[in-house]
Motif scaffolding. Structure first.
Motif, PDB file in Angstrom:
ATOM      1  N   LEU A  28      -3.567  16.467   8.169  1.00  0.00           N
ATOM      2  CA  LEU A  28      -2.974  16.337   6.834  1.00  0.00           C
ATOM      3  C   LEU A  28      -4.051  16.242   5.769  1.00  0.00           C
ATOM      4  CD1 LEU A  28       0.061  13.954   7.375  1.00  0.00           C
ATOM      5  CD2 LEU A  28       0.067  16.352   6.682  1.00  0.00           C
ATOM      6  N   GLY A  77       1.088   8.836  -6.211  1.00  0.00           N
ATOM      7  CA  GLY A  77       1.375  10.250  -5.984  1.00  0.00           C
ATOM      8  C   GLY A  77       2.384  10.778  -6.978  1.00  0.00           C
ATOM      9  N   PHE A  84       0.807  -1.212   0.000  1.00  0.00           N
ATOM     10  CA  PHE A  84       0.000   0.000   0.000  1.00  0.00           C
ATOM     11  C   PHE A  84       0.848   1.273   0.000  1.00  0.00           C
ATOM     12  CE2 PHE A  84      -3.331   2.932   1.185  1.00  0.00           C
ATOM     13  CZ  PHE A  84      -4.297   2.528   0.282  1.00  0.00           C
ATOM     14  N   VAL A 139       0.762   4.065  -2.935  1.00  0.00           N
ATOM     15  CA  VAL A 139       0.521   5.482  -2.699  1.00  0.00           C
ATOM     16  C   VAL A 139       1.672   6.319  -3.262  1.00  0.00           C
ATOM     17  CG1 VAL A 139       0.269   7.262  -0.952  1.00  0.00           C
ATOM     18  CG2 VAL A 139      -0.967   5.119  -0.722  1.00  0.00           C
ATOM     19  N   LEU A 160      -6.762   2.678   6.919  1.00  0.00           N
ATOM     20  CA  LEU A 160      -6.059   2.493   8.184  1.00  0.00           C
ATOM     21  C   LEU A 160      -7.034   2.450   9.348  1.00  0.00           C
ATOM     22  CD1 LEU A 160      -3.242   2.484   9.702  1.00  0.00           C
ATOM     23  CD2 LEU A 160      -3.862   4.836  10.262  1.00  0.00           C
ATOM     24  N   LEU A 172       1.940   3.814  11.221  1.00  0.00           N
ATOM     25  CA  LEU A 172       0.991   3.605  12.325  1.00  0.00           C
ATOM     26  C   LEU A 172       0.501   2.163  12.363  1.00  0.00           C
ATOM     27  CD1 LEU A 172      -1.198   6.836  12.203  1.00  0.00           C
ATOM     28  CD2 LEU A 172       0.445   6.162  13.956  1.00  0.00           C
ATOM     29  N   VAL A 212      -4.632  18.838   2.727  1.00  0.00           N
ATOM     30  CA  VAL A 212      -4.632  18.489   1.305  1.00  0.00           C
ATOM     31  C   VAL A 212      -5.961  18.832   0.655  1.00  0.00           C
ATOM     32  CG1 VAL A 212      -4.498  16.593  -0.326  1.00  0.00           C
ATOM     33  CG2 VAL A 212      -2.896  16.710   1.569  1.00  0.00           C
ATOM     34  N   LEU A 240       2.967   8.199   7.166  1.00  0.00           N
ATOM     35  CA  LEU A 240       2.472   8.231   8.535  1.00  0.00           C
ATOM     36  C   LEU A 240       1.543   7.052   8.788  1.00  0.00           C
ATOM     37  CD1 LEU A 240       2.722  10.451  10.747  1.00  0.00           C
ATOM     38  CD2 LEU A 240       0.509  11.282   9.980  1.00  0.00           C
ATOM     39  N   VAL A 241       0.599   6.912   7.888  1.00  0.00           N
ATOM     40  CA  VAL A 241      -0.410   5.858   8.030  1.00  0.00           C
ATOM     41  C   VAL A 241       0.244   4.493   7.963  1.00  0.00           C
ATOM     42  CG1 VAL A 241      -2.332   4.773   6.818  1.00  0.00           C
ATOM     43  CG2 VAL A 241      -2.331   7.241   7.230  1.00  0.00           C
ATOM     44  N   LEU A 301      -6.924  10.124  -2.675  1.00  0.00           N
ATOM     45  CA  LEU A 301      -5.952   9.109  -2.306  1.00  0.00           C
ATOM     46  C   LEU A 301      -5.633   9.205  -0.809  1.00  0.00           C
ATOM     47  CD1 LEU A 301      -4.282   7.054  -4.016  1.00  0.00           C
ATOM     48  CD2 LEU A 301      -2.414   8.708  -3.921  1.00  0.00           C
ATOM     49  N   ALA A 302      -5.477  10.420  -0.358  1.00  0.00           N
ATOM     50  CA  ALA A 302      -5.167  10.628   1.055  1.00  0.00           C
ATOM     51  C   ALA A 302      -6.308  10.149   1.938  1.00  0.00           C
ATOM     52  CB  ALA A 302      -4.898  12.115   1.298  1.00  0.00           C
ATOM     53  N   MET A 335       0.799  17.180  -3.019  1.00  0.00           N
ATOM     54  CA  MET A 335       1.285  15.828  -3.231  1.00  0.00           C
ATOM     55  C   MET A 335       2.164  15.390  -2.050  1.00  0.00           C
ATOM     56  SD  MET A 335       3.626  13.503  -4.463  1.00  0.00           S
ATOM     57  CE  MET A 335       5.061  13.983  -5.350  1.00  0.00           C
ATOM     58  N   ASN A 349      -6.537   6.323   1.931  1.00  0.00           N
ATOM     59  CA  ASN A 349      -5.460   5.794   2.745  1.00  0.00           C
ATOM     60  C   ASN A 349      -5.833   5.836   4.231  1.00  0.00           C
ATOM     61  OD1 ASN A 349      -2.998   4.821   3.312  1.00  0.00           O
ATOM     62  ND2 ASN A 349      -1.833   6.594   2.592  1.00  0.00           N
ATOM     63  N   TRP A 382       3.220  12.181   2.682  1.00  0.00           N
ATOM     64  CA  TRP A 382       3.590  12.296   4.076  1.00  0.00           C
ATOM     65  C   TRP A 382       2.558  11.527   4.907  1.00  0.00           C
ATOM     66  CZ3 TRP A 382       3.615  17.743   6.775  1.00  0.00           C
ATOM     67  CH2 TRP A 382       4.236  17.620   8.029  1.00  0.00           C
ATOM     68  N   ASN A 383       1.330  11.804   4.596  1.00  0.00           N
ATOM     69  CA  ASN A 383       0.226  11.126   5.242  1.00  0.00           C
ATOM     70  C   ASN A 383       0.323   9.617   5.042  1.00  0.00           C
ATOM     71  OD1 ASN A 383      -2.156  10.823   6.607  1.00  0.00           O
ATOM     72  ND2 ASN A 383      -3.432  11.132   4.808  1.00  0.00           N
ATOM     73  N   ALA A 384       0.696   9.236   3.814  1.00  0.00           N
ATOM     74  CA  ALA A 384       0.784   7.817   3.511  1.00  0.00           C
ATOM     75  C   ALA A 384       1.887   7.169   4.350  1.00  0.00           C
ATOM     76  CB  ALA A 384       1.066   7.621   2.025  1.00  0.00           C
ATOM     77  N   LEU A 391      -5.702  13.176  -6.038  1.00  0.00           N
ATOM     78  CA  LEU A 391      -4.646  13.133  -5.047  1.00  0.00           C
ATOM     79  C   LEU A 391      -5.238  13.228  -3.636  1.00  0.00           C
ATOM     80  CD1 LEU A 391      -1.546  13.058  -5.238  1.00  0.00           C
ATOM     81  CD2 LEU A 391      -1.556  15.519  -5.013  1.00  0.00           C
ATOM     82  N   LYS A 422      -3.267  12.830  11.181  1.00  0.00           N
ATOM     83  CA  LYS A 422      -3.836  12.361   9.918  1.00  0.00           C
ATOM     84  C   LYS A 422      -4.952  13.280   9.454  1.00  0.00           C
ATOM     85  CE  LYS A 422      -5.161   8.297  11.129  1.00  0.00           C
ATOM     86  NZ  LYS A 422      -4.850   8.218  12.574  1.00  0.00           N
ATOM     87  N   LEU A 479       2.062  16.402   0.974  1.00  0.00           N
ATOM     88  CA  LEU A 479       1.238  16.157   2.149  1.00  0.00           C
ATOM     89  C   LEU A 479       0.591  14.775   2.085  1.00  0.00           C
ATOM     90  CD1 LEU A 479      -0.459  19.638   2.722  1.00  0.00           C
ATOM     91  CD2 LEU A 479       1.401  18.585   4.008  1.00  0.00           C
ATOM     92  N   VAL A 480       0.126  14.421   0.894  1.00  0.00           N
ATOM     93  CA  VAL A 480      -0.506  13.112   0.743  1.00  0.00           C
ATOM     94  C   VAL A 480       0.500  11.993   1.014  1.00  0.00           C
ATOM     95  CG1 VAL A 480      -1.559  11.548  -0.922  1.00  0.00           C
ATOM     96  CG2 VAL A 480      -2.271  13.919  -0.822  1.00  0.00           C
ATOM     97  N   ARG A 499      -7.485  -0.507  11.932  1.00  0.00           N
ATOM     98  CA  ARG A 499      -7.112  -0.374  13.340  1.00  0.00           C
ATOM     99  C   ARG A 499      -8.292  -0.526  14.282  1.00  0.00           C
ATOM    100  NH1 ARG A 499      -3.568   4.614  14.768  1.00  0.00           N
ATOM    101  NH2 ARG A 499      -2.985   3.380  16.572  1.00  0.00           N
TER     102      ARG A 499
END
Lengths: 248, 424, 391
Positions: free
Chosen positions: C20, B26, B18, B22, C271, B308, C24, B304-305, C263-264, B295, C267, B300-302, C260, C17, B297-298, C275
């Motif tokens: 972010l 991205g 995943f 991403v 998660l 986690l 975005v 992060l996720v 996508l965030a 992009m 994602n 970065w988020n990915a 984009l 999260k 940020l996305v 979780r």
């Protein structure tokens, strides 16, 4: 060769050698000039040199003219223009080109366009009113043009539909040839000038063999006319002045 | 160590797929966006270049001065030799000769007498020579309303509105009356091969496009042309190269006074084009920046996720005695790998799409019924050297940073708590 | 009501999260609104330029007048029909007379359209008032492009030649009293502006006009025999079409941007579902239907859009408002492309519809990408979910 130029040249012909002893009236002078402008029929070969921005071009044409209303012109040279013909019948004008085999009517706005890139418009060619008809004249004095003594005529249009509301003409006192002419706008601003060169005699008539026509507002060499040959009172078949003859 | 991690990344797809997707998506989007955006900017230039100015334009000095009046008496001569020379010098450009001309179109009735006349603004372009780029530059096939493109001598295309006004149908004849180069009367018959829609009212109402050879014959402009235009074969405007070319060309004639000498001008020098270029130059970095930021940020988020999700795993690893630093570094290395592979894949895909769109473009004209500006309906991309890194670097960095931030939990949290995440 | 509250708490509790995602999404938001606003602003600017400089609230053209056929000018002039005259007399319409002429700057020949306009007119906002300047010559106003191509500057005298209504030649000297810089080349290139009264006298066309420009808010008069109305929809069609084309090209960019952002969200959703299996299992065990659980998660995801709208509003509104007021200046001269006026300063213009539409779009997309992963929940068995097993 434009008809206007023809009129100018022919109009400049002198009538008889018998010059007026005393000052004739302006009308008389104009009459003399006019009478020679429309003398039955004539056939002439003429040349027109146009000074372009890059090069100069000379066009040769043969014209058959009958009175005021009928004229037929065929271009002889340069090769590109050879075979192009123009027919004027009264107030109508057609042009014909062998390439297209079409007789195109030139009317309305087209009449104000330049003929072959010269300083003359089709409308100038169409002008068939005699000077006497179009203008009131008055003798403003006399002045020599070169070594020829001339009457100076001031012409004022009789009606508002004359292209040049006023003109100033220098008419040779003896030969009744217009040696110089200035054409003015309504405001009195000089628009066009005409200067005749060599004047010669054919069949007892005086006429200028050369003339330069200039747009006074524009820079450039103007348009030069030359008459190469002229025959007066030559018989012209009536059939020439028909649209059918354009295609022949 | 790296090999071990790489194996993990490749084999345990549950944890790497995943983030990979991403990162790839991205990066792909960034590259595609960048290419498309540049293409869009180029498109704004393109119609001006194709229809009117080229990327480079050669005229005589005298013609250039009065260009607005299309003074064909001051046109270039010896165009064949000039174009051959230009072709040699700029092999990656197409050079085309064009003549703009004014005139009157005379339409005959059944007897061949003048039925109607109208002033026309004509453009002579090389339509009939096989391989001529002109039909493509004008998109002639696409803007055709009726009939077909000229194939035989003496055929022309005219604005559909003009044809309607003059009552001309495909196959009808009309006579063009104009001025020859020397100033004489020029008349030539033409047949209407087809009608077109330019999408610009003035051109639709008065415009016609005729074949260069025909117009040269009609206007006595053999081997002459008002303008010679040069366009990069791929349609992309390259400011620096074009400026250098014009400078070098004009240098050759520097110091000479002759008004008939040729002068080369760039598209940006043409009237009204300067503002377009200023806009493009100003807008491009701003929009690219916004997109890159989003992009990043996305990603970065990915990152992060993705991290986690693995708290449980870290708990376990810490519990069995792995040093915190080692876990953290391993995680970063993994993120770097995933980011690298993902960004690489995304860049390749993005470049692929951009390349396709650069070469083929997407014609959206079918989506634009009754749309009047046919030139603008092909969406195209553009690839520059920058395309290769624009997605890659941020893709890599962003996933790394995301992981780094989320990974700090390893230091902050108690092993027991992380371990609990394993259960959940 | 429990679901929205729960969803809100969950979302806000998700920390970084959420921020972010919010960032975005809000960027997508603001960018789209800004870009669309810029196009709208461009459209408005260009339309306004043309309306101000040339079209007013629409025009009446005398029969036979065809702006694309200069030859028609010879006959295209008439005394305005009575209803138009009434408007003109009331100061609510400006007649313009157009006569073909030839300009002779320094011995060159330039065909021009001589346009006569009332110096006191209020319909068009270019400086016609300078035409009242009384000097010896006829005051003339030209645009900067015309000045350049004719080589003329303020204070220069240039001869113009024309023919009056009966065809007689006339020529006079014009004095250039001002060179105006305008983005509308249609009032600039190939033309000179003179006082209407002077041109009428020059052309011997008393009281006549070629076109009549209406007040900006005027509606067409009932019947003006011999005159045809040209509404703004007709006059502005070309430019509207071009802008529409550009807008469509830009929508691809929006799509990528939204993709984009989606996508965030996707994602994040994946998660959180992963979780919170236990939580899902618990809810199901407590009798919450799957539908409601899916609803909860979808709602949570969709709340991101709301959150993003709030975030976007916080930083976007001041920014966009600032740009709308100050404009984006490029520091270049005005230009034109295909005769389309383009200004060097653009003022984005946002409409309520634009903002609402964009919000709705973002909300819709967010909801969809929130729903897609949430569907998985329906496959979960409560017992397994309680144990935290994967679906």
């Amino acid at each position: 060769m434009s008809r206007s130029a023809i009129l100018i040249l022919i109009g400049a012909l002198a009538a008889s050698a018998a010059a007026f002893a005393q000052a004739p009236s302006a009308e008389e002078i104009l009459d003399r000039v006019d009478r020679n402008a429309v003398p039955g029929s004539k056939i002439l070969v003429s040349e027109m040199t146009i000074h372009g921005r890059r090069e100069s071009r000379t066009i040769r044409a043969k014209s058959w003219i009958e009175g005021e209303d009928k004229a037929f012109t065929e271009y002889l040279d340069p090769p590109r223009e050879r075979g192009v013909k123009m027919l004027k019948l009264g107030d109508r004008l057609w042009t014909y080109s062998p390439d297209t085999d079409r007789a195109i009517s030139i009317s309305g706005h087209m009449l104000r366009q330049s003929v072959m890139g010269s300083d003359l418009s089709y409308e100038d060619m169409m002008e068939d009113r005699t000077l006497r008809d179009a203008y009131e004249a008055r003798v403003a004095g006399d002045e020599a043009v070169g070594d020829r003594p001339c009457w100076v005529l001031e012409l004022t249009a009789k009606s508002g539909d004359v292209a040049y509301p006023s003109r100033k003409s220098w008419v040779d006192k003896e030969r009744f040839v217009v040696l110089k002419e200035e054409r003015y706008a309504k405001s009195g601003k000089l628009l066009k000038t005409l200067e005749a060169g060599a004047v010669g005699r054919v069949q007892g008539r005086w006429l200028p063999f050369e003339a330069v026509f200039r747009d006074a507002l524009k820079e450039g060499g103007g348009t030069e006319f030359r008459i190469l040959s002229v025959a007066f009172d030559a018989p012209i078949p009536e059939a020439l002045f028909t649209k059918a003859s354009l295609r022949k | 160590m790296i090999r071990f991690l790489l194996k993990g990344v490749l084999r345990d797809r549950g944890r790497s797929l995943f983030p990979f997707l991403v990162a790839a998506a991205g990066t792909f989007l960034t590259v595609a966006f960048y290419g498309y955006f540049l293409g869009m900017m180029n498109n704004m230039i393109r119609s001006n270049a194709n229809l009117r100015h080229g990327h480079l334009k050669v005229m005589t000095r005298a013609y250039a001065r009065d260009a607005a009046q299309v003074p064909n008496d001051l046109a270039l001569t010896g165009v064949g030799a000039l174009m051959a020379e230009l072709d040699r010098e700029f092999p990656n450009m197409d050079w085309v000769a064009r003549i703009s001309f004014g005139g009157l179109l005379d339409v005959p009735d059944e007897e061949g007498e003048t039925r109607i006349q109208a002033p026309v603004a004509g453009l002579a372009v090389d339509i009939r020579t096989a391989g001529s780029p002109e039909p493509g530059l004008f998109g002639l096939q696409k803007i055709l309303v009726r009939g077909r493109l000229p194939r035989a001598p003496g055929e022309l295309l005219m604005g559909d509105e003009l044809a309607l006004k003059l009552g001309l149908a495909v196959g009808d004849e009309a006579t063009l009356i104009g001025s020859s180069m020397a100033g004489g009367l020029a008349m030539a018959n033409f047949t209407v091969a087809g009608t077109i829609r330019f999408g610009i009212r003035a051109m639709d109402k008065t415009g016609l496009i005729a074949d260069l050879a025909d117009v040269r014959r009609a206007l006595d402009m053999d081997d002459a042309a008002g303008e010679v235009l040069g366009l990069f074969k791929d349609g992309i405007y390259r400011q620096e190269r074009i400026e250098a070319a014009a400078l070098a060309f004009n240098d050759r004639y520097a110091g000479r006074k002759d008004e008939d000498l040729p002068v080369m001008q760039t598209l940006a020098e043409q009237p009204g084009m300067d503002i377009l270029f200023v806009w493009i130059r100003a807008a491009t970095p701003a929009i690219i920046f916004i997109f890159l930021l989003a992009m990043s940020l996305v990603m970065w988020n990915a990152g992060l996720v993705g991290t986690l999700r693995r708290y449980g795993e870290f708990g376990l690893r810490l519990a069995i005695g792995e040093a915190k630093g080692r876990v953290y570094r391993a995680m970063l290395a993994e993120a770097l790998m995933v980011g690298f592979i993902g960004s690489a894949a995304g860049t390749v895909l993005g470049l692929g799409l951009s390349w396709y769109l650069q070469v083929h473009g997407i014609d959206v004209s079918s989506m634009l019924k009754n749309f009047a500006f046919p030139m603008e309906t092909v969406l195209r991309s553009r690839i520059t050297p920058f395309s290769f890194v624009i997605g890659f670097i941020p893709g890599l960095l962003a996933s790394l940073i995301g992981t780094a931030i989320a990974g700090r939990a390893i230091y902050k949290r108690q092993t027991a708590r992380l371990f609990k995440e394993l259960e959940s | 009501m429990i679901i929205p509250k729960l969803a809100l708490r969950n979302m806000l509790g998700a920390g970084a999260k959420t921020w972010l995602n919010g960032a975005v999404l809000s960027m997508a938001f603001v960018t789209i609104i800004f870009a669309q606003g810029l196009y709208r602003g461009f459209d408005a600017e260009v339309s306004k330029t043309l309306i101000d400089a040339e079209y007013g609230g629409g025009q009446y053209w005398v029969e036979d007048y065809d702006p694309y056929d200069p030859f028609t000018l010879q006959d295209a002039h008439a005394v305005p029909a009575p209803p138009l005259r009434a408007l003109i007399d009331a100061g609510r319409a400006a007649p313009i007379l157009i006569v073909q002429g030839t300009l002779y700057p320094a011995g060159r020949v330039l065909p021009v359209a001589i346009k006569g306009i009332d110096p006191a007119q209020r319909q068009l906002s270019f400086p016609t008032n300078v035409l009242t300047a009384s000097g010896d010559g006829i005051p003339a106003l030209i645009g900067s492009r015309m000045a350049k191509s004719a080589g003329l500057a303020v204070g220069d005298t240039v001869t113009v030649r024309w023919r009056d209504v009966r065809g007689a030649f006339d020529a006079k000297d014009l004095e250039i009293v001002q060179v105006m810089t305008t983005t509308a080349q249609t009032i600039d290139e190939g033309q000179v502006w003179l006082p209407l009264a002077t041109l009428r006298e020059m052309a011997a066309m008393p009281g006549e006009a070629t076109i009549v420009v209406l007040d900006r808010d005027a509606s067409p008069v009932a019947a003006a025999a011999g005159w045809s109305f040209q509404g703004l929809d007709v006059l502005l069609k070309d430019i509207k079409d071009i802008i529409k084309g550009k807008t469509i090209g830009a929508s691809v960019l929006y799509a990528i941007l939204l993709f984009l952002a989606a996508l965030a969200i996707l994602n994040t959703q994946l998660l959180s579902i992963w979780r919170r299996r236990k939580e899902i299992g618990t809810m199901m065990a407590m009798g919450v239907t799957r539908g409601r659980v899916i609803g909860l998660f979808t709602f949570e995801g969709a709340l991101n859009a709301v959150f993003a709208a709030v975030v976007g509003a916080v930083w976007g509104i001041p920014l966009l408002a600032y740009l709308a007021v100050r404009g984006l200046s490029m520091g270049a001269n005005q230009g034109d492309s295909f005769g389309i006026a383009m200004s060097d300063t653009m003022y984005p213009s946002y409409s309520a519809g634009l903002v609402a539409g964009t919000t709705l779009l973002v909300f819709l997309i967010t909801t969809i990408v929130s729903y897609l992963p949430a569907r998985k929940i329906s496959k979960l068995k409560p017992t397994e979910a309680l144990q935290g097993r994967r679906a």
